[in-house]
Write a protein that holds these residues in place. Sequence first.
Motif, PDB file in Angstrom:
ATOM      1  N   MET A 101       1.109  -1.292  -0.075  1.00 45.66           N
ATOM      2  CA  MET A 101      -0.042   0.126  -0.137  1.00 45.66           C
ATOM      3  C   MET A 101       0.725   1.152   0.137  1.00 45.66           C
ATOM      4  SD  MET A 101      -3.031  -0.776  -0.234  1.00 45.66           S
ATOM      5  CE  MET A 101      -3.999   0.666   0.280  1.00 45.66           C
ATOM      6  N   ASP A 102       2.134   1.304   0.720  1.00 48.37           N
ATOM      7  CA  ASP A 102       2.930   2.366   0.755  1.00 48.37           C
ATOM      8  C   ASP A 102       3.523   2.607  -0.705  1.00 48.37           C
ATOM      9  OD1 ASP A 102       2.258   2.840   3.496  1.00 48.37           O
ATOM     10  OD2 ASP A 102       4.183   1.846   4.080  1.00 48.37           O
ATOM     11  N   MET A 104       2.167   1.872  -3.437  1.00 48.45           N
ATOM     12  CA  MET A 104       0.954   2.328  -4.409  1.00 48.45           C
ATOM     13  C   MET A 104       0.712   3.769  -4.192  1.00 48.45           C
ATOM     14  SD  MET A 104      -0.125  -0.022  -6.419  1.00 48.45           S
ATOM     15  CE  MET A 104      -1.727   0.393  -6.944  1.00 48.45           C
ATOM     16  N   LEU A 105       0.687   4.201  -2.801  1.00 48.12           N
ATOM     17  CA  LEU A 105       0.516   5.641  -2.544  1.00 48.12           C
ATOM     18  C   LEU A 105       1.763   6.364  -3.106  1.00 48.12           C
ATOM     19  CD1 LEU A 105      -0.703   5.499   1.153  1.00 48.12           C
ATOM     20  CD2 LEU A 105      -1.878   6.060  -1.086  1.00 48.12           C
ATOM     21  N   ARG A 106       2.856   5.998  -3.025  1.00 51.85           N
ATOM     22  CA  ARG A 106       4.035   6.848  -3.466  1.00 51.85           C
ATOM     23  C   ARG A 106       3.850   6.835  -5.137  1.00 51.85           C
ATOM     24  NH1 ARG A 106       8.307   3.404  -1.201  1.00 51.85           N
ATOM     25  NH2 ARG A 106       7.413   3.270   0.766  1.00 51.85           N
ATOM     26  N   ARG A 107       3.455   5.732  -5.747  1.00 47.22           N
ATOM     27  CA  ARG A 107       3.303   5.914  -7.220  1.00 47.22           C
ATOM     28  C   ARG A 107       2.069   6.755  -7.440  1.00 47.22           C
ATOM     29  NH1 ARG A 107       3.106  -0.443  -9.120  1.00 47.22           N
ATOM     30  NH2 ARG A 107       5.216  -1.067  -8.496  1.00 47.22           N
ATOM     31  N   LEU A 108       0.966   6.669  -6.813  1.00 49.76           N
ATOM     32  CA  LEU A 108      -0.114   7.594  -6.983  1.00 49.76           C
ATOM     33  C   LEU A 108       0.432   9.175  -6.903  1.00 49.76           C
ATOM     34  CD1 LEU A 108      -3.085   5.754  -5.594  1.00 49.76           C
ATOM     35  CD2 LEU A 108      -2.609   5.973  -7.971  1.00 49.76           C
ATOM     36  N   ALA A 109       1.279   9.298  -5.981  1.00 47.76           N
ATOM     37  CA  ALA A 109       1.642  10.526  -5.603  1.00 47.76           C
ATOM     38  C   ALA A 109       2.653  11.062  -6.743  1.00 47.76           C
ATOM     39  CB  ALA A 109       2.489  10.664  -4.391  1.00 47.76           C
TER      40      ALA A 109
END
Length: 137
Positions: A101-102, A104-109
Amino acid sequence: MPCSSSERTMNRPSPDAGPHDVAEERKLYVVDSINDLHKLNLCPAESQHLFLPVEKVPGGGAASGGGSYGLFFLGLIVVLILSLALVSFVIFLIIQTGNKMDNMLRRLAAEGKDIDDLKKLNSMIVKRLNQLDSRQN
């Protein structure tokens, strides 16, 4: 009488055995017990073979309770070890899911920043095209 190291167990009578057969089995049990006592007196070194956990009288005698407690505790230990392994596996999965999840959040950011940059470039291109279009008219 010489001592023999052979182990002997009595066969269980069949359920359809008559009362005469049961009486005969009990007589054999008494004789067998007397022989065991006689062996204890003559051969004390081999007396350990006589006390094996074998039920000699069918349907009679006390059942060994120590064995059932041992099996119970062995089963309990196995269940505890399996539950510990299962809990450890669940904790491992929770940690792995958190790490993913971390990521994925970095990729989305990062993709959000890229999208914002593309919007700015698009708006600059549209402004420049509008300026060129207004000059040509």
